[in-house]
Design a protein around this motif. Structure first.
Motif, short mmCIF file in Angstrom:
data_model
loop_
_atom_site.label_atom_id
_atom_site.label_comp_id
_atom_site.label_asym_id
_atom_site.label_seq_id
_atom_site.Cartn_x
_atom_site.Cartn_y
_atom_site.Cartn_z
N ARG A 84 0.83 -1.21 0.00
CA ARG A 84 0.00 0.00 0.00
C ARG A 84 0.87 1.26 0.00
N ILE A 85 2.00 1.24 0.70
CA ILE A 85 2.91 2.39 0.68
C ILE A 85 3.48 2.56 -0.72
N TRP A 86 3.85 1.46 -1.34
CA TRP A 86 4.36 1.49 -2.72
C TRP A 86 3.31 2.11 -3.64
N ASN A 87 2.06 1.72 -3.44
CA ASN A 87 0.95 2.27 -4.21
C ASN A 87 0.87 3.78 -4.01
N TYR A 88 1.05 4.23 -2.79
CA TYR A 88 1.02 5.67 -2.49
C TYR A 88 2.14 6.40 -3.22
N TRP A 89 3.35 5.84 -3.17
CA TRP A 89 4.49 6.47 -3.85
C TRP A 89 4.27 6.56 -5.36
N MET A 90 3.51 5.62 -5.91
CA MET A 90 3.25 5.61 -7.36
C MET A 90 2.04 6.47 -7.73
N GLY A 91 1.46 7.15 -6.74
CA GLY A 91 0.35 8.03 -7.01
C GLY A 91 -1.00 7.35 -6.97
N GLY A 92 -1.06 6.13 -6.42
CA GLY A 92 -2.31 5.39 -6.36
C GLY A 92 -3.19 5.81 -5.19
N ALA A 126 10.05 3.49 -7.09
CA ALA A 126 8.74 2.89 -7.29
C ALA A 126 8.27 3.06 -8.74
N VAL A 127 8.40 4.26 -9.25
CA VAL A 127 7.96 4.53 -10.63
C VAL A 127 8.84 3.80 -11.63
N GLN A 128 10.16 3.86 -11.43
CA GLN A 128 11.08 3.23 -12.38
C GLN A 128 10.96 1.70 -12.35
N PRO A 164 14.50 10.39 -0.46
CA PRO A 164 13.65 10.98 -1.50
C PRO A 164 13.64 10.17 -2.79
N ASP A 165 14.65 9.31 -3.00
CA ASP A 165 14.72 8.52 -4.23
C ASP A 165 13.72 7.35 -4.25
N ILE A 166 13.07 7.07 -3.12
CA ILE A 166 12.24 5.87 -3.07
C ILE A 166 11.04 5.98 -4.01
N ALA A 167 10.50 7.18 -4.17
CA ALA A 167 9.37 7.35 -5.09
C ALA A 167 9.83 7.14 -6.53
N SER A 199 12.77 -21.23 -19.74
CA SER A 199 12.06 -20.30 -18.87
C SER A 199 12.95 -19.11 -18.54
N HIS A 200 12.37 -18.06 -18.02
CA HIS A 200 13.14 -16.86 -17.67
C HIS A 200 12.89 -16.47 -16.21
N LEU A 201 13.91 -15.87 -15.61
CA LEU A 201 13.82 -15.28 -14.28
C LEU A 201 13.97 -13.77 -14.43
N VAL A 202 13.00 -13.03 -13.90
CA VAL A 202 13.05 -11.57 -13.91
C VAL A 202 12.97 -11.10 -12.47
N LEU A 203 13.94 -10.32 -12.04
CA LEU A 203 13.84 -9.77 -10.69
C LEU A 203 14.65 -8.49 -10.58
N TRP A 204 14.26 -7.72 -9.60
CA TRP A 204 15.04 -6.54 -9.23
C TRP A 204 14.85 -6.33 -7.73
N ASP A 205 15.75 -5.57 -7.14
CA ASP A 205 15.58 -5.18 -5.74
C ASP A 205 16.44 -3.97 -5.43
N GLY A 206 16.05 -3.25 -4.39
CA GLY A 206 16.88 -2.17 -3.90
C GLY A 206 18.15 -2.73 -3.27
N THR A 207 19.23 -1.97 -3.32
CA THR A 207 20.52 -2.45 -2.82
C THR A 207 21.06 -1.56 -1.72
N THR A 208 22.07 -2.09 -1.03
CA THR A 208 22.65 -1.38 0.10
C THR A 208 23.61 -0.27 -0.32
#
Length: 265
Positions: A18-26, A51-53, A45-48, A185-194
């Motif tokens: 739901r927070i992610w949704n908020y950052w994306m303008g939902g 979310a969009v990217q 500030p980069d978290i929004a 088959s394919h694996l697609v993933l991403w995540d924030g990093t340290t």
């Protein structure tokens, strides 16, 4: 499958989807999510932007897989709240006969999934599974009711693996699912990093709110999840650098979110 009524939606505890949704303008969020979302933006500030990217990366990756790689089956694990250009809309827009299975265990996500995650074509299939990704065996079992596991499947973990309680658990979850799908088959993933201390601090503060903790990993740790698979160009990169649209060239800048698309040999 669980009780169709599902567990009660908690409006007093923040939730990452739901927070992610908020950052994306939902609009699919509650006051507690908006409060935490705003305080998080002060920390990072980069978290929004992330979310969009991340949604732009999903759109580009799914479009590539459905058009150039010929993928017709998608297993989107930890889908989050429906927003613009969801996996089934992108895939079925390219290949109308695409089958998509969404997986999540948040009651608000499932409520919206029932209403919004519906076929965009007569030929395709769109379904959802109420399951926790810590139980990948159950996900595979339920997904077999919709997807053909003798044909290639695209498996997606889009910014969700930080919810794995340990790094070993994260590897186990991905390996279990990928072991069940066939070659091609394919694996697609991403995540924030340290790389970003602000992002690490944000995750630490979020854990104090009562929400399910999110554990950021290093670039190397996320890269290692792809071990044994063949990267599609351009490989493991910041998500803004994965096959950006020509119109995005002028606005791109690196963010501490890495991912890629890789094929199972």
């Amino acid at each position: 499958m669980s009780n169709p009524q599902g567990p009660a939606i908690r409006t007093d505890i923040p939730h990452s989807a739901r927070i992610w949704n908020y950052w994306m303008g939902g609009k699919d969020n509650y006051e507690v999510d908006r409060v935490i979302g705003e305080s998080s933006l002060k920390i990072d500030p980069d978290i929004a932007t992330m979310a969009v990217q991340s949604r732009q990366f999903l759109v580009r990756a799914v479009r590539y897989l459905a058009s150039e790689a010929g993928s017709r089956q998608f297993l989107d694990i930890g889908t989050g709240l429906p927003t613009m250009q969801n996996t089934h809309e992108v895939a079925q827009g390219v290949a109308p006969d695409s089958k998509i299975v969404y997986v999540d265990n948040d009651p608000l996500v499932l409520t919206h999934a029932r209403a919004l995650l519906t076929n965009t074509t007569d030929e395709g299939v769109t379904n959802y599974i109420d399951s926790d990704f810590h139980n990948p065996e159950q996900i595979i079992s339920d997904a077999r009711n919709v997807l053909n596991f003798t044909q290639p499947i695209t498996v997606m973990f889009m910014g969700v693996l930080g919810h794995a309680r340990t790094y070993d658990d994260m590897l186990r979850i991905v390996r279990t699912v990928m072991d069940a799908v066939p070659s091609g088959s394919h694996l697609v993933l991403w995540d924030g990093t340290t790389d970003s201390q602000a992002y690490v601090t944000l995750c630490e503060e979020y854990a104090k709110t009562g929400g399910v903790p999110y554990y950021p990993r290093t670039q190397d740790e996320i890269h290692a999840v792809f071990d044994g698979f063949e990267f599609v160009d351009p490989g493991f990169v910041p998500i803004t650098e994965w096959r950006p649209e020509p119109t995005q060239v002028g606005v791109r800048r690196p963010i501490s979110a890495y991912g890629g698309v890789a094929r199972k040999p």
